[in-house]
Design a protein around this motif. Structure first.
Motif, PDB file in Angstrom:
ATOM      1  N   SER A 128      41.710 -47.428  14.327  1.00 49.68           N
ATOM      2  CA  SER A 128      41.161 -47.098  15.640  1.00 49.68           C
ATOM      3  C   SER A 128      40.150 -45.977  15.491  1.00 49.68           C
ATOM      4  O   SER A 128      40.059 -45.346  14.437  1.00 49.68           O
ATOM      5  CB  SER A 128      42.269 -46.668  16.608  1.00 49.68           C
ATOM      6  OG  SER A 128      42.646 -45.335  16.358  1.00 49.68           O
ATOM      7  N   PHE A 161      46.866 -47.090  14.984  1.00 51.12           N
ATOM      8  CA  PHE A 161      45.899 -46.577  15.958  1.00 51.12           C
ATOM      9  C   PHE A 161      46.091 -45.081  16.186  1.00 51.12           C
ATOM     10  O   PHE A 161      45.324 -44.465  16.908  1.00 51.12           O
ATOM     11  CB  PHE A 161      46.037 -47.296  17.307  1.00 51.12           C
ATOM     12  CG  PHE A 161      45.688 -48.760  17.285  1.00 51.12           C
ATOM     13  CD1 PHE A 161      44.995 -49.308  16.206  1.00 51.12           C
ATOM     14  CD2 PHE A 161      46.042 -49.580  18.340  1.00 51.12           C
ATOM     15  CE1 PHE A 161      44.673 -50.664  16.185  1.00 51.12           C
ATOM     16  CE2 PHE A 161      45.717 -50.935  18.330  1.00 51.12           C
ATOM     17  CZ  PHE A 161      45.036 -51.480  17.250  1.00 51.12           C
ATOM     18  N   PHE A 171      42.897 -46.661  23.457  1.00 51.92           N
ATOM     19  CA  PHE A 171      42.493 -46.720  22.054  1.00 51.92           C
ATOM     20  C   PHE A 171      41.372 -47.737  21.929  1.00 51.92           C
ATOM     21  O   PHE A 171      41.142 -48.534  22.835  1.00 51.92           O
ATOM     22  CB  PHE A 171      43.664 -47.095  21.143  1.00 51.92           C
ATOM     23  CG  PHE A 171      44.394 -48.332  21.568  1.00 51.92           C
ATOM     24  CD1 PHE A 171      43.879 -49.591  21.299  1.00 51.92           C
ATOM     25  CD2 PHE A 171      45.596 -48.237  22.272  1.00 51.92           C
ATOM     26  CE1 PHE A 171      44.549 -50.734  21.714  1.00 51.92           C
ATOM     27  CE2 PHE A 171      46.264 -49.383  22.692  1.00 51.92           C
ATOM     28  CZ  PHE A 171      45.733 -50.638  22.403  1.00 51.92           C
ATOM     29  N   GLN A 172      40.680 -47.671  20.816  1.00 56.12           N
ATOM     30  CA  GLN A 172      39.657 -48.666  20.524  1.00 56.12           C
ATOM     31  C   GLN A 172      39.851 -49.096  19.085  1.00 56.12           C
ATOM     32  O   GLN A 172      39.663 -48.301  18.164  1.00 56.12           O
ATOM     33  CB  GLN A 172      38.268 -48.068  20.752  1.00 56.12           C
ATOM     34  CG  GLN A 172      37.158 -49.063  20.467  1.00 56.12           C
ATOM     35  CD  GLN A 172      35.796 -48.529  20.876  1.00 56.12           C
ATOM     36  OE1 GLN A 172      35.666 -47.724  21.785  1.00 56.12           O
ATOM     37  NE2 GLN A 172      34.768 -48.976  20.190  1.00 56.12           N
ATOM     38  N   ALA A 173      40.239 -50.347  18.898  1.00 58.25           N
ATOM     39  CA  ALA A 173      40.488 -50.856  17.552  1.00 58.25           C
ATOM     40  C   ALA A 173      39.166 -51.004  16.816  1.00 58.25           C
ATOM     41  O   ALA A 173      38.146 -51.348  17.419  1.00 58.25           O
ATOM     42  CB  ALA A 173      41.217 -52.190  17.618  1.00 58.25           C
ATOM     43  N   THR A 174      39.191 -50.719  15.517  1.00 55.11           N
ATOM     44  CA  THR A 174      37.950 -50.786  14.752  1.00 55.11           C
ATOM     45  C   THR A 174      37.909 -51.977  13.803  1.00 55.11           C
ATOM     46  O   THR A 174      36.846 -52.334  13.334  1.00 55.11           O
ATOM     47  CB  THR A 174      37.737 -49.508  13.940  1.00 55.11           C
ATOM     48  OG1 THR A 174      38.942 -49.230  13.215  1.00 55.11           O
ATOM     49  CG2 THR A 174      37.405 -48.341  14.842  1.00 55.11           C
TER      50      THR A 174
END
Ligand code: CUA
Length: 333
Positions: free
Chosen positions: A13, A151, A167-170
């Motif tokens: 994340s 994350f 959250f922002q998953a990468t």
């Protein structure tokens, strides 16, 4: 660098790198001082040992310079740690604009997930990579904690409250989901998977499978089934306040005082209607404690949020208070 190291979770994340940097700094700092102090204890024990029975140590007097040194250096270090970690904390706490919203209800012993597009999942959460995802967490019974190590996200799900995290998953992958708060016999089994997918793949996933009912629509259905609609009408003289445009507005209460109609206030008004009675109305609404699940309350909330105030109607006295500017932000289906 730790991708092959089994004791350290993957970084998947946007905040993972920052959290790890702070973590390694703290571990390194602690290790440095632990070794320094242990080494000095050993060194002084040998260097200043008593060499003969008649040896008397010199009396020690205070030293301002020394005391300032061992006060100011640690102070500088902890202030540095405070500022750094506060920055990381605020970054993790502030939800970015226009996130994808998902509702999560913890229940002994499972995670129930509801997408605003209607899909439901249990112990699974599908998300697209590269998109900020906001979770609204609550619990049906006791305290649970939503924890995705990859994350670096952990947030408690509390009964009777709404907690938000994001959250922002990468990178795409399957990541472990845990319950991180002891919640009973099968706490250790309250686990699942978060699947991060490329956006196109995610759209395909959304399109496939049984399309559920959009929460706002499910909420509207409940609003009729539970007969809320018989009292909460737009007519003058209705027994309950009209709910159009309610969300985010300021409500005047019986006996003075006001409250901003947020998720928590509306939830309370459903389960304990007599707690805050709107000015000009009688406390005649029955309680819905035990009659609606947290899932259903979230659906009712989505429905109430979708009810926009009519443009031209003269506002009824209770809603005449200043509209919360946040109310304009609410873009719910
Ligand atoms: Cu739920 Cu532990």
């Amino acid at each position: 660098m730790f991708s092959g190291f089994p004791l350290f979770p993957e970084r998947a994340s946007t905040v993972a790198g920052e959290v790890d940097a702070l973590y390694f700094f703290l571990v390194g700092l602690s290790a440095f001082f632990a070794l320094l102090i242990a080494g000095m204890v050993l060194f002084f024990a040998i260097r200043y040992r008593r060499r003969s029975p008649s040896e008397r140590p010199q009396a020690v007097h205070g030293s301002l310079a020394l005391e300032l040194t061992w006060t100011l250096i640690p102070l500088g270090i902890v202030v540095f740690i405070f500022i750094w970690s506060a920055q990381v904390f605020f970054g993790m706490s502030r939800v970015p604009k226009n996130p994808m919203e998902i509702n999560v209800v913890g229940k002994r012993w499972m995670w129930k997930v509801q997408h605003l597009t209607g899909q439901r999942e249990i112990n699974e959460l599908h998300i697209p990579v590269g998109v900020p995802v906001k979770l609204t967490l609550t619990s049906e019974d006791v305290i649970h904690s939503f924890y995705v190590p990859a994350f670096r996200v952990k947030k408690d799900a509390l009964p009777g409250r709404y907690a938000a995290t994001w959250f922002q998953a990468t990178k795409p992958g399957r990541y472990h989901l845990f319950c991180a708060e002891y919640c009973g016999t099968k706490h250790s089994g309250m686990i699942g998977w978060v699947t991060a997918m490329e956006p196109a793949e995610f759209q395909a996933w959304l399109a496939g499978g049984a399309p559920g009912v959009v929460p706002a629509v499910a909420g509207e259905r409940l609003f009729h089934e539970l007969n809320c609609v018989t009292c909460h009408q737009a007519d003058a003289g209705a027994r309950g306040p009209d709910l159009a445009g309610l969300f985010g507005s300021t409500v005047r209460l019986q006996g003075g005082g006001t409250v901003v109609a947020d998720e928590l206030y509306i939830r309370e008004s459903i389960v304990t209607p007599t707690a805050k009675v709107v000015e000009g109305y009688q406390p005649i609404m029955p309680t819905f404690t035990g009659m609606v699940s947290e899932d259903q309350i979230l659906s009712l909330l989505a429905y109430i949020q979708s009810l926009k105030a009519p443009e031209t109607k003269a506002a009824p006295p209770p809603a005449a208070g200043a509209l919360d500017p946040k109310a304009q932000d609410v873009t719910k289906p």
